[in-house]
Design a protein around this motif. Sequence first.
Motif, mmCIF file in Angstrom:
data_model
loop_
_atom_site.group_PDB
_atom_site.id
_atom_site.type_symbol
_atom_site.label_atom_id
_atom_site.label_comp_id
_atom_site.label_asym_id
_atom_site.label_seq_id
_atom_site.Cartn_x
_atom_site.Cartn_y
_atom_site.Cartn_z
ATOM 1 N N ALA A 203 1.251 -15.012 2.251
ATOM 2 C CA ALA A 203 0.894 -13.610 2.463
ATOM 3 C C ALA A 203 -0.562 -13.365 2.108
ATOM 4 O O ALA A 203 -1.280 -12.637 2.807
ATOM 5 C CB ALA A 203 1.806 -12.711 1.634
ATOM 6 N N TYR B 239 -2.823 -14.618 4.760
ATOM 7 C CA TYR B 239 -2.871 -13.740 5.932
ATOM 8 C C TYR B 239 -3.655 -12.459 5.660
ATOM 9 O O TYR B 239 -3.801 -11.618 6.536
ATOM 10 C CB TYR B 239 -1.458 -13.381 6.376
ATOM 11 N N LEU C 141 -3.015 -10.124 3.152
ATOM 12 C CA LEU C 141 -2.302 -9.003 2.548
ATOM 13 C C LEU C 141 -2.859 -8.731 1.149
ATOM 14 O O LEU C 141 -3.147 -9.667 0.390
ATOM 15 C CB LEU C 141 -0.804 -9.291 2.452
ATOM 16 N N THR C 142 -3.008 -7.466 0.828
ATOM 17 C CA THR C 142 -3.487 -7.101 -0.495
ATOM 18 C C THR C 142 -2.383 -7.308 -1.536
ATOM 19 O O THR C 142 -1.200 -7.420 -1.186
ATOM 20 C CB THR C 142 -3.923 -5.633 -0.520
ATOM 21 N N ARG C 143 -2.753 -7.337 -2.807
ATOM 22 C CA ARG C 143 -1.771 -7.562 -3.865
ATOM 23 C C ARG C 143 -0.711 -6.456 -3.911
ATOM 24 O O ARG C 143 0.481 -6.764 -4.058
ATOM 25 C CB ARG C 143 -2.481 -7.689 -5.211
ATOM 26 N N PRO C 144 -1.100 -5.162 -3.767
ATOM 27 C CA PRO C 144 -0.056 -4.121 -3.723
ATOM 28 C C PRO C 144 0.903 -4.309 -2.548
ATOM 29 O O PRO C 144 2.112 -4.080 -2.677
ATOM 30 C CB PRO C 144 -0.856 -2.828 -3.588
ATOM 31 N N ARG C 145 0.370 -4.705 -1.397
ATOM 32 C CA ARG C 145 1.210 -4.925 -0.219
ATOM 33 C C ARG C 145 2.152 -6.099 -0.432
ATOM 34 O O ARG C 145 3.322 -6.061 -0.037
ATOM 35 C CB ARG C 145 0.317 -5.173 1.003
ATOM 36 N N ILE C 146 1.662 -7.149 -1.043
ATOM 37 C CA ILE C 146 2.514 -8.311 -1.354
ATOM 38 C C ILE C 146 3.628 -7.908 -2.317
ATOM 39 O O ILE C 146 4.782 -8.320 -2.163
ATOM 40 C CB ILE C 146 1.671 -9.447 -1.957
ATOM 41 N N VAL D 75 4.984 -4.913 -2.722
ATOM 42 C CA VAL D 75 5.965 -4.024 -2.094
ATOM 43 C C VAL D 75 6.772 -4.741 -1.017
ATOM 44 O O VAL D 75 7.993 -4.548 -0.915
ATOM 45 C CB VAL D 75 5.254 -2.784 -1.494
ATOM 46 N N ALA D 76 6.121 -5.563 -0.219
ATOM 47 C CA ALA D 76 6.778 -6.156 0.945
ATOM 48 C C ALA D 76 7.507 -7.462 0.646
ATOM 49 O O ALA D 76 8.481 -7.801 1.325
ATOM 50 C CB ALA D 76 5.752 -6.400 2.057
#
Length: 229
Positions: free
Chosen positions: A128, A131, A133-138, A140-141
Amino acid sequence: MTFDFTLTILAAGSLTLLLALSSLVVATIIGLATAFAKLSDSRALRSAAGIYTFVIRGIPDLVIMLLVYYSLPALLNQWADAVGWDTHIEFPPIIAAIATLGLIFGAYMTETFRTALLNIPKGQIEAAAAYGLTRPRILVAIIIPQLIRLALPGFTNNWLVLAKATALASLIGLQDVMFRARVAAEATSKPFTFFLVAAAFYFLVTLISFAFLTVVARRYEIGIRELAS
């Protein structure tokens, strides 16, 4: 009279549930924060988290509750007197009970969440990040959904124990189910009857909680079963 006392005991069920759910929220927040602290790169955070879980898990729950409700206010009042403050600190039983149970079960939740976090494949997080993705996005997702699934069995066990541990709050004057059952038993000399009512209430809470969390766990396992098949 027996029927009236039974209604009085069951009427306190809302307070008992409020205590249990509020304590669960506090314990979950503490558990998540401490679990991430244990897995952080900071040695100070790891040490503080380790000391917290070791100390809390090594002291009986009742002793901690008595320390928070009786000893801590007395200590704060002594300090206030020493600096000349004209004040008297006293914790409401419900606040002391929530804080105590949250603190106690936060230590157990810590290990539940830490184990779950360790079982999340690192390759997914690294992919992730690759690709973009930011740490907050990682978080949450990827991390949170898997954390919930992996932690649910331990979370369920902790919640069931916590729900029953709320009975300790009756010893500091909180008029919950157990407190009223004890009052009814003393007033009527029928301890078996009214303690059985209290036992039935806690058993019903356990039964409903287990059924609900089992359904939640199965829903989170749907994707895993599909991939396995």
